[in-house]
Design a protein around this motif. Structure first.
Motif, PDB file in Angstrom:
ATOM      1  N   VAL A 185       2.708  15.172  -0.551  1.00 12.99           N
ATOM      2  CA  VAL A 185       1.915  14.309   0.327  1.00 12.99           C
ATOM      3  C   VAL A 185       0.988  13.404  -0.485  1.00 12.99           C
ATOM      4  O   VAL A 185       0.862  12.198  -0.203  1.00 12.99           O
ATOM      5  CB  VAL A 185       1.116  15.166   1.326  1.00 12.99           C
ATOM      6  CG1 VAL A 185       0.003  14.360   1.973  1.00 12.99           C
ATOM      7  CG2 VAL A 185       2.051  15.733   2.385  1.00 12.99           C
ATOM      8  N   ALA A 186       0.353  13.955  -1.501  1.00 11.52           N
ATOM      9  CA  ALA A 186      -0.539  13.148  -2.335  1.00 11.52           C
ATOM     10  C   ALA A 186       0.239  12.030  -3.020  1.00 11.52           C
ATOM     11  O   ALA A 186      -0.222  10.876  -3.081  1.00 11.52           O
ATOM     12  CB  ALA A 186      -1.235  14.029  -3.368  1.00 11.52           C
ATOM     13  N   GLY A 187       1.422  12.360  -3.534  1.00 14.94           N
ATOM     14  CA  GLY A 187       2.230  11.345  -4.190  1.00 14.94           C
ATOM     15  C   GLY A 187       2.759  10.298  -3.233  1.00 14.94           C
ATOM     16  O   GLY A 187       2.697   9.093  -3.508  1.00 14.94           O
ATOM     17  N   LEU A 188       3.269  10.758  -2.094  1.00 10.28           N
ATOM     18  CA  LEU A 188       3.825   9.817  -1.126  1.00 10.28           C
ATOM     19  C   LEU A 188       2.762   8.871  -0.587  1.00 10.28           C
ATOM     20  O   LEU A 188       2.998   7.660  -0.460  1.00 10.28           O
ATOM     21  CB  LEU A 188       4.476  10.579   0.027  1.00 10.28           C
ATOM     22  CG  LEU A 188       5.800  11.276  -0.278  1.00 10.28           C
ATOM     23  CD1 LEU A 188       6.226  12.147   0.897  1.00 10.28           C
ATOM     24  CD2 LEU A 188       6.899  10.274  -0.613  1.00 10.28           C
ATOM     25  N   ALA A 193       0.507   3.387  -0.195  1.00  8.41           N
ATOM     26  CA  ALA A 193      -0.620   2.478  -0.428  1.00  8.41           C
ATOM     27  C   ALA A 193      -0.225   1.342  -1.367  1.00  8.41           C
ATOM     28  O   ALA A 193      -0.720   0.217  -1.241  1.00  8.41           O
ATOM     29  CB  ALA A 193      -1.808   3.252  -0.999  1.00  8.41           C
ATOM     30  N   ALA A 194       0.668   1.638  -2.317  1.00 12.78           N
ATOM     31  CA  ALA A 194       1.085   0.636  -3.298  1.00 12.78           C
ATOM     32  C   ALA A 194       2.196  -0.272  -2.794  1.00 12.78           C
ATOM     33  O   ALA A 194       2.542  -1.256  -3.453  1.00 12.78           O
ATOM     34  CB  ALA A 194       1.540   1.336  -4.587  1.00 12.78           C
ATOM     35  N   CYS A 202      11.930  -1.029  -2.459  1.00  8.87           N
ATOM     36  CA  CYS A 202      11.920  -0.082  -3.565  1.00  8.87           C
ATOM     37  C   CYS A 202      12.470   1.285  -3.140  1.00  8.87           C
ATOM     38  O   CYS A 202      12.367   1.673  -1.985  1.00  8.87           O
ATOM     39  CB  CYS A 202      10.503   0.106  -4.100  1.00  8.87           C
ATOM     40  SG  CYS A 202       9.325   0.780  -2.884  1.00  8.87           S
ATOM     41  N   PHE A 203      13.077   1.974  -4.082  1.00  5.76           N
ATOM     42  CA  PHE A 203      13.489   3.369  -3.906  1.00  5.76           C
ATOM     43  C   PHE A 203      12.788   4.156  -5.001  1.00  5.76           C
ATOM     44  O   PHE A 203      13.105   4.009  -6.189  1.00  5.76           O
ATOM     45  CB  PHE A 203      15.005   3.509  -4.011  1.00  5.76           C
ATOM     46  CG  PHE A 203      15.528   4.912  -3.819  1.00  5.76           C
ATOM     47  CD1 PHE A 203      14.898   5.811  -2.968  1.00  5.76           C
ATOM     48  CD2 PHE A 203      16.675   5.329  -4.478  1.00  5.76           C
ATOM     49  CE1 PHE A 203      15.377   7.106  -2.777  1.00  5.76           C
ATOM     50  CE2 PHE A 203      17.186   6.614  -4.293  1.00  5.76           C
ATOM     51  CZ  PHE A 203      16.538   7.502  -3.452  1.00  5.76           C
ATOM     52  N   GLU A 204      11.799   4.962  -4.616  1.00  6.75           N
ATOM     53  CA  GLU A 204      10.931   5.612  -5.579  1.00  6.75           C
ATOM     54  C   GLU A 204      10.824   7.112  -5.337  1.00  6.75           C
ATOM     55  O   GLU A 204      10.939   7.581  -4.206  1.00  6.75           O
ATOM     56  CB  GLU A 204       9.524   5.010  -5.525  1.00  6.75           C
ATOM     57  CG  GLU A 204       9.450   3.562  -5.950  1.00  6.75           C
ATOM     58  CD  GLU A 204       8.062   2.982  -5.864  1.00  6.75           C
ATOM     59  OE1 GLU A 204       7.824   1.937  -6.479  1.00  6.75           O
ATOM     60  OE2 GLU A 204       7.199   3.578  -5.159  1.00  6.75           O
ATOM     61  N   GLY A 208       6.020   8.242  -8.195  1.00 10.65           N
ATOM     62  CA  GLY A 208       5.938   6.860  -8.620  1.00 10.65           C
ATOM     63  C   GLY A 208       7.058   6.376  -9.507  1.00 10.65           C
ATOM     64  O   GLY A 208       7.178   5.174  -9.769  1.00 10.65           O
ATOM     65  N   ARG A 209       7.890   7.273 -10.009  1.00 12.14           N
ATOM     66  CA  ARG A 209       9.006   6.853 -10.849  1.00 12.14           C
ATOM     67  C   ARG A 209      10.075   6.176  -9.992  1.00 12.14           C
ATOM     68  O   ARG A 209      10.436   6.692  -8.942  1.00 12.14           O
ATOM     69  CB  ARG A 209       9.610   8.051 -11.584  1.00 12.14           C
ATOM     70  CG  ARG A 209       8.736   8.654 -12.655  1.00 12.14           C
ATOM     71  CD  ARG A 209       9.373   9.902 -13.247  1.00 12.14           C
ATOM     72  NE  ARG A 209       9.507  10.955 -12.255  1.00 12.14           N
ATOM     73  CZ  ARG A 209      10.649  11.559 -11.929  1.00 12.14           C
ATOM     74  NH1 ARG A 209      11.795  11.180 -12.498  1.00 12.14           N
ATOM     75  NH2 ARG A 209      10.672  12.519 -11.012  1.00 12.14           N
ATOM     76  N   PRO A 210      10.598   5.033 -10.428  1.00 14.89           N
ATOM     77  CA  PRO A 210      11.699   4.408  -9.687  1.00 14.89           C
ATOM     78  C   PRO A 210      12.927   5.301  -9.734  1.00 14.89           C
ATOM     79  O   PRO A 210      13.161   6.006 -10.726  1.00 14.89           O
ATOM     80  CB  PRO A 210      11.935   3.097 -10.417  1.00 14.89           C
ATOM     81  CG  PRO A 210      11.374   3.300 -11.788  1.00 14.89           C
ATOM     82  CD  PRO A 210      10.229   4.255 -11.630  1.00 14.89           C
ATOM     83  N   HIS A 211      13.700   5.311  -8.649  1.00 14.42           N
ATOM     84  CA  HIS A 211      14.912   6.130  -8.588  1.00 14.42           C
ATOM     85  C   HIS A 211      16.133   5.237  -8.551  1.00 14.42           C
ATOM     86  O   HIS A 211      16.162   4.226  -7.852  1.00 14.42           O
ATOM     87  CB  HIS A 211      14.901   7.044  -7.370  1.00 14.42           C
ATOM     88  CG  HIS A 211      15.782   8.249  -7.526  1.00 14.42           C
ATOM     89  ND1 HIS A 211      17.144   8.149  -7.691  1.00 14.42           N
ATOM     90  CD2 HIS A 211      15.493   9.576  -7.561  1.00 14.42           C
ATOM     91  CE1 HIS A 211      17.650   9.356  -7.815  1.00 14.42           C
ATOM     92  NE2 HIS A 211      16.680  10.246  -7.754  1.00 14.42           N
TER      93      HIS A 211
END
Length: 213
Positions: A185-188, A193-194, A202-204, A208-211
């Motif tokens: 949840v913190a990461g998502l 927000a970004a 984007c697919f992340e 935060g790492r791009p997938h």
């Protein structure tokens, strides 16, 4: 900010709802049984249409989180019954589209609205070990849907992001999963927000790492 979260009664959806409420945001969380206050079955077109009437204000962030994983233990020779395909795609793909479609007026009424689609790394073509065929295919379709929606909605100022939430300790992920709901949840929420028009489509990963698609 007004945030609408589908599947907001447990797991990642519940965690997101609780975090956003704690931060002072207005949250509309849905569940099939209405236990969150708003009933929504994303596999039922009438239920999805009713959602529009249940929401009276603009939506700044729509999180399409509701989904199912029905084919964990299926075998290639005798498994993967047609009804499993139909139920999975109804929830994980069609349900996402219908929710976005019915919420478009509410998103357009907000300035800089965003849509976050919870897909999975299992939908990536780089993650294809040959099991969970229905779930993997549905999440690949959700990923493709999100990318297409990002292009369709960019001219209207609505950004769309697609996310792998991590292997999370939920009913779906299991107790042996690698991260907690709070970590996901913190990461998502940081990813949401970004999100903006500059990185729409984007697919992340949750961190935060791009997938790879």
């Amino acid at each position: 900010m007004h945030i609408l979260i589908t599947g907001g009664n447990r797991g990642i959806g519940l965690g997101l709802a609780e975090q956003y409420r704690a931060a002072g945001h207005t949250v509309t969380a849905t569940s099939r049984d209405g236990s969150t206050g708003v009933a929504l079955d994303v596999t039922d077109a009438e239920s999805v249409r009713a959602l529009a009437g249940a929401v009276s204000e603009p939506v700044d962030l729509l999180v399409c989180n509701a989904g199912v994983y029905l084919d964990k233990c299926e075998d290639l020779e005798g498994g993967y019954a047609p009804e499993l395909w139909a139920k999975t795609f109804a929830a994980n793909v069609t349900g996402v589209f219908l929710t976005v479609q019915v919420m478009l007026p509410h998103l357009r009424a907000a300035e800089g609205a965003k849509i976050a689609i919870i897909s999975s790394q299992m939908g990536s073509s780089t993650k294809a070990p040959g099991n969970s065929l229905i779930y993997r295919t549905s999440k690949a379709a959700a990923l493709n849907l999100g990318i297409n929606l990002s292009n369709a909605l960019k001219p209207e100022g609505i950004a769309v992001g697609i996310y792998h939430p991590g292997w999370v300790q939920t009913d779906m992920g299991g107790a042996e999963a690698g991260i907690t709901v709070d970590e996901s949840v913190a990461g998502l929420s940081a990813r949401f927000a970004a999100l903006g028009l500059e990185n729409t489509g984007c697919f992340e990963n949750w961190d935060g790492r791009p997938h790879a698609i």
